[in-house]
Design an enzyme around this catalytic site. Structure first.
Site, short mmCIF file in Angstrom:
data_model
loop_
_atom_site.label_atom_id
_atom_site.label_comp_id
_atom_site.label_asym_id
_atom_site.label_seq_id
_atom_site.Cartn_x
_atom_site.Cartn_y
_atom_site.Cartn_z
N ALA A 64 0.81 -1.22 0.00
CA ALA A 64 0.00 0.00 0.00
C ALA A 64 0.85 1.27 0.00
O ALA A 64 0.44 2.28 -0.58
CB ALA A 64 -0.94 0.00 1.20
N GLU A 66 3.52 1.77 -1.59
CA GLU A 66 4.06 1.98 -2.93
C GLU A 66 2.99 2.40 -3.94
O GLU A 66 3.30 2.89 -5.02
CB GLU A 66 4.77 0.72 -3.42
CG GLU A 66 6.05 0.39 -2.67
CD GLU A 66 5.83 -0.21 -1.29
OE1 GLU A 66 6.66 0.08 -0.40
OE2 GLU A 66 4.84 -0.94 -1.08
N CYS A 88 -4.88 -3.84 0.60
CA CYS A 88 -5.53 -4.40 1.79
C CYS A 88 -4.55 -4.31 2.95
O CYS A 88 -3.47 -4.90 2.91
CB CYS A 88 -5.93 -5.84 1.53
SG CYS A 88 -6.67 -6.63 2.98
N HIS A 96 2.33 -0.21 12.99
CA HIS A 96 2.56 -0.20 11.54
C HIS A 96 1.25 -0.07 10.76
O HIS A 96 1.21 0.60 9.73
CB HIS A 96 3.32 -1.47 11.13
CG HIS A 96 3.78 -1.47 9.72
ND1 HIS A 96 4.75 -0.62 9.25
CD2 HIS A 96 3.40 -2.23 8.66
CE1 HIS A 96 4.95 -0.84 7.96
NE2 HIS A 96 4.14 -1.82 7.58
#
Length: 158
Positions: A64, A66, A88, A96
């Site tokens: 996600a 990137e 997702c 995190h």
């Protein structure tokens, strides 16, 4: 999927006419079973809305975080009427989750505003895998609908 009971969509409604649109999808591979289902549902709905298969580009990135960089590169080409972000993020035991969810969401929004291109953000965030599975199809369909509707709206407003 265009029946009135599926969100009130009507094929004759210009908002849902994707026949002249070019759309790119950026899919995060992390949690790949979920993101593959999101991508399949999104592409299926884009086609149901009239977007030609040849006008749908689909790229994959590791995760996600990137996704925004790929969206930015696609937006810079000025070849697309809308973009779709798929991913997702499932809550784990550390901070995190919040970092990835907040930073990816913020960056997706910023790119849409900076490049004045609609981006349907279907990077889903869930507490567990069961919630992700329950949302994978609906959110992929929703993303396609948002992309088509917003591309048509921006064309109208221009």
């Amino acid at each position: 999927m265009l029946e009135a009971d599926k969100g009130g969509l009507a094929p004759q409604d210009a908002r849902w006419n994707g026949s002249k649109l070019r759309i790119a999808i950026v899919q995060a591979r992390f949690n790949e079973a979920i993101t593959n289902a999101l991508a399949d549902a999104c592409k299926g709905e884009l086609k149901a809305l009239g977007v030609l298969a040849s006008n749908i580009d689909h790229v994959q990135v590791p995760g996600a975080l990137e996704v925004p960089l790929a969206l930015q590169a696609l937006a810079e080409t000025e070849q697309y009427d809308a973009l779709v972000a798929l991913g997702c993020i499932i809550r784990g035991e550390t901070y995190h989750f919040e970092l990835v969810a907040n930073e990816s969401g913020s960056a997706v929004t910023r790119i849409g505003l900076d490049y004045q291109i609609p981006i349907a953000n279907a990077i889903i965030t869930t507490e567990n895998l069961a919630q992700a599975v329950a949302r994978q199809t609906d959110k992929g369909v929703d993303a396609a609908r948002v992309a088509v509707e917003m591309a048509n709206l921006l064309e109208q407003l221009a």
